[in-house]
Design an enzyme around this catalytic site. Sequence first.
Site, short mmCIF file in Angstrom:
data_model
loop_
_atom_site.label_atom_id
_atom_site.label_comp_id
_atom_site.label_asym_id
_atom_site.label_seq_id
_atom_site.Cartn_x
_atom_site.Cartn_y
_atom_site.Cartn_z
CE LYS A 15 22.76 44.57 41.41
NZ LYS A 15 22.65 45.70 40.25
CG ASP A 144 22.44 49.95 41.67
OD1 ASP A 144 21.45 50.39 41.57
OD2 ASP A 144 22.88 49.13 40.58
P1 ATP Z 1 25.67 47.24 38.21
O1 ATP Z 1 25.01 45.78 38.47
O2 ATP Z 1 25.36 48.21 39.62
O3 ATP Z 1 25.35 47.91 36.76
P2 ATP Z 1 28.16 46.24 37.65
O4 ATP Z 1 28.29 44.86 38.20
O5 ATP Z 1 27.46 45.84 36.18
O6 ATP Z 1 27.04 46.98 38.36
P3 ATP Z 1 30.39 46.91 38.25
O7 ATP Z 1 31.34 45.76 38.31
O8 ATP Z 1 30.13 47.85 39.62
O9 ATP Z 1 29.32 47.00 37.35
O10 ATP Z 1 31.68 47.96 37.34
C1 ATP Z 1 30.83 48.96 36.69
C2 ATP Z 1 32.09 50.05 36.17
O11 ATP Z 1 32.76 50.58 37.42
C3 ATP Z 1 33.42 49.25 35.48
O12 ATP Z 1 33.58 49.91 34.32
C4 ATP Z 1 34.62 49.44 36.39
O13 ATP Z 1 35.80 49.67 35.51
C5 ATP Z 1 34.32 50.54 37.25
N1 ATP Z 1 34.73 50.50 38.53
C6 ATP Z 1 35.17 51.34 39.44
N2 ATP Z 1 35.68 50.90 40.77
C7 ATP Z 1 35.22 49.52 40.65
C8 ATP Z 1 35.27 48.56 41.45
N3 ATP Z 1 35.74 48.88 42.81
N4 ATP Z 1 34.67 47.21 41.21
C9 ATP Z 1 34.18 47.10 40.03
N5 ATP Z 1 34.09 47.95 39.18
C10 ATP Z 1 34.72 49.16 39.28
#
Ligand code: ATP
Length: 295
Positions: A15, A144
């Site tokens: 996204k 999200d």
């Molecule tokens: P957003 O843009 O919605 O804030 P993000 O890309 O910053 O998302 P994610 O990669 O979704 O963040 O990860 C956020 C947290 O979720 C991490 O601390 C991670 O350990 C936990 N997590 C749990 N399951 C997953 C997964 N399948 N993939 C990624 N992170 C995960």
Amino acid sequence: MDTEIGSRTWHAHAKINLALHVTGRRPDGYHLIESLAVFTRFGDRVEIALADSDDFTVSGRYGPAVPLDTSNLVLKARDALRREAGLERTPPVAIRLEKNLPVASGVGGGSSDAAAVLRGLAETWALNMDGAELAWIGLSLGADVPMCLAAKPLVARGIGDELSMVPDFSALGLVLVNPGTAVSTADVFAALSRRDNEPLPPLPRSIDFHSLRNWLEITRNDLEPAALAMQPAIGRALSWLNKAGSGFSRMSGSGATCFGLFETGNVAKRAAADIRGRQPDWFVAATRTVTSEAD
Ligand code: ATP
């Protein structure tokens, strides 16, 4: 070893918040946003097969960075759907996650994995649930998740869960660059100096590379200054994108992943190869936006 019956793969698209304005805060602490978001062909992959017992395995460059226990959003999504549908309708499944997206990087990887699992399991288990039911379950997993279920160009408002699709949106080339630094979304929101910024300006009637670039110039990612102060490497990622010829560069979500906008997928590929050659340890991916079911 489990006997697996057939298997199918679902895409968990990245996204990308092309613009993200923070417009307020609810009494419960959730931030109100307005964001134009797109989804990319590049992302994680979720493979699902019926099996003798539940199983979950992870592969891919960022596999070692995600938990294997029930704190993984993949298993949270499986369990939430199972609770909703009942045990008798939800037989054991083997789920394989190919984790290609950097973790905690502003591209919603975890939310998109959860969305892919909800879509995939609803089909595997033949639950006959509509999009609204899945979005409602998804929202309980994260703000999200509903937009990742939609996975088309859209404007998200509220806490990110009020969605308006943006239909007339040309496919665009994007390069995603992450300098290898994880950023905590909560820390970035906590560091904001103001939370009452202006909403997004009206969108152009039809969106292509040129009209989008002009529109992006008058928008912001309100999370970028705070993230940049925490992780100066974000500035280096943006400047490499600019040097590689990006038409417009910005950080996505709470960072640290940045995107560069390119007129075609081929130009994006050349730019990505250029950046990868100079920063071999960074995450660099050339991709295109998803605009229809066929993508
Ligand atoms: P957003 O843009 O919605 O804030 P993000 O890309 O910053 O998302 P994610 O990669 O979704 O963040 O990860 C956020 C947290 O979720 C991490 O601390 C991670 O350990 C936990 N997590 C749990 N399951 C997953 C997964 N399948 N993939 C990624 N992170 C995960």
